[in-house]
Write a protein that holds these residues in place. Structure first.
Motif, PDB file in Angstrom:
ATOM      1  N   ARG A  85      -9.726  39.151  24.042  1.00  0.00           N
ATOM      2  CA  ARG A  85      -8.688  40.193  24.052  1.00  0.00           C
ATOM      3  C   ARG A  85      -7.663  39.896  22.970  1.00  0.00           C
ATOM      4  O   ARG A  85      -7.267  40.785  22.210  1.00  0.00           O
ATOM      5  CB  ARG A  85      -8.028  40.268  25.423  1.00  0.00           C
ATOM      6  CG  ARG A  85      -6.947  41.344  25.495  1.00  0.00           C
ATOM      7  CD  ARG A  85      -6.332  41.462  26.864  1.00  0.00           C
ATOM      8  NE  ARG A  85      -5.299  42.493  26.867  1.00  0.00           N
ATOM      9  CZ  ARG A  85      -4.575  42.816  27.907  1.00  0.00           C
ATOM     10  NH1 ARG A  85      -4.790  42.224  29.075  1.00  0.00           N
ATOM     11  NH2 ARG A  85      -3.652  43.741  27.824  1.00  0.00           N
ATOM     12  N   ALA A  89      -7.119  42.115  19.601  1.00  0.00           N
ATOM     13  CA  ALA A  89      -5.790  42.662  19.319  1.00  0.00           C
ATOM     14  C   ALA A  89      -5.306  42.262  17.936  1.00  0.00           C
ATOM     15  O   ALA A  89      -4.603  43.022  17.266  1.00  0.00           O
ATOM     16  CB  ALA A  89      -4.797  42.206  20.375  1.00  0.00           C
ATOM     17  N   LYS A 145       5.548  44.083  28.254  1.00  0.00           N
ATOM     18  CA  LYS A 145       4.344  43.441  27.711  1.00  0.00           C
ATOM     19  C   LYS A 145       3.472  44.461  26.979  1.00  0.00           C
ATOM     20  O   LYS A 145       3.005  44.207  25.866  1.00  0.00           O
ATOM     21  CB  LYS A 145       3.553  42.781  28.835  1.00  0.00           C
ATOM     22  CG  LYS A 145       2.266  42.146  28.369  1.00  0.00           C
ATOM     23  CD  LYS A 145       1.431  41.653  29.527  1.00  0.00           C
ATOM     24  CE  LYS A 145       0.117  41.123  28.965  1.00  0.00           C
ATOM     25  NZ  LYS A 145      -0.992  41.293  29.821  1.00  0.00           N
ATOM     26  N   ASN A 149       2.273  45.006  22.875  1.00  0.00           N
ATOM     27  CA  ASN A 149       0.864  44.906  22.486  1.00  0.00           C
ATOM     28  C   ASN A 149       0.505  45.974  21.454  1.00  0.00           C
ATOM     29  O   ASN A 149       0.961  47.108  21.561  1.00  0.00           O
ATOM     30  CB  ASN A 149      -0.046  45.047  23.708  1.00  0.00           C
ATOM     31  CG  ASN A 149      -0.001  43.842  24.605  1.00  0.00           C
ATOM     32  OD1 ASN A 149       0.556  42.812  24.254  1.00  0.00           O
ATOM     33  ND2 ASN A 149      -0.588  43.957  25.773  1.00  0.00           N
ATOM     34  N   ASP A 153      -5.153  46.203  21.240  1.00  0.00           N
ATOM     35  CA  ASP A 153      -5.239  45.630  22.585  1.00  0.00           C
ATOM     36  C   ASP A 153      -5.609  46.707  23.595  1.00  0.00           C
ATOM     37  O   ASP A 153      -6.456  46.497  24.462  1.00  0.00           O
ATOM     38  CB  ASP A 153      -3.907  44.979  22.963  1.00  0.00           C
ATOM     39  CG  ASP A 153      -3.944  44.366  24.347  1.00  0.00           C
ATOM     40  OD1 ASP A 153      -4.702  43.390  24.533  1.00  0.00           O
ATOM     41  OD2 ASP A 153      -3.246  44.877  25.242  1.00  0.00           O
TER      42      ASP A 153
END
Length: 190
Positions: A85, A89, A145, A149, A153
């Motif tokens: 992940r 990203a 959060k 990102n 992501d």
């Protein structure tokens, strides 16, 4: 005189051909005609999520054959793990422009695939959670959060899933995944 039997034969052949053509046509529009292979016409149909005795696992909807790749797709290089992940990203790039058409398509696809869980505003208050049909709260796409990102992501999570969220990569085309991610970043999070 020799021509007379030939003319009669030709005339008879034309009459016979005309009769065959006329009689072969069916003017009844209420019928589909002859059924030579009845099993092809009246085969039993199964709905996608219903039991099916034709398969060993009893399911109608079968997964793709292992090792096959659907036409027009490129295999996704990342797995459903925290490391992949983060790597996805950092390395994946959305080559689509945030045009009005792309954002509208992203909104439409979000409405089809994401809104039921994440909510119309992306706050995690989707109809499945609010109605108590789904007891585990979905992630809020408006959290700090998620705001930090990148689009890549979101694209990765849509593709392979995260936590209890299932993968949607087999259902949503790559361009549409990017458009959903773009819609989340450009519209929902702004």
């Amino acid at each position: 005189m020799k021509d007379r039997p030939i003319k009669q034969s030709v005339t008879f052949a034309l009459i016979l051909l005309t009769f065959a053509l006329i009689s072969s046509c069916d003017y009844n529009r209420r019928t589909t005609g002859w059924q030579y292979f009845d099993d092809m016409v009246t085969s039993p149909a199964y709905e996608s999520y219903t039991p099916n005795p034709n398969f060993a696992d009893g399911k109608t909807m079968q997964p793709p054959v292992p090792g096959t790749i659907p036409r027009g797709t490129v295999p996704y290089a990342y797995e459903k793990s925290d490391e992949d992940r983060a790597l996805a990203a950092a390395t994946l790039v959305n080559n689509l422009e945030p045009s009005k058409e792309n954002l509208q398509r992203g909104e439409r696809m979000y409405g089809i695939y994401c809104m039921q869980c994440h909510g119309e505003k992306g706050d995690g208050q989707g109809s499945l959670y609010v109605s108590k049909k789904y007891t585990y709260p979905p992630a809020s796409l408006l959290s700090e959060k998620m705001m930090d990102n990148p689009e890549a992501d979101i694209y990765h999570v849509i593709t392979v899933g995260f936590g209890i969220m299932g993968e949607h990569g087999s259902m949503i085309k790559p361009d549409d995944r990017w458009k959903i991610a773009m819609y989340v970043k450009e519209v929902l999070q702004n």
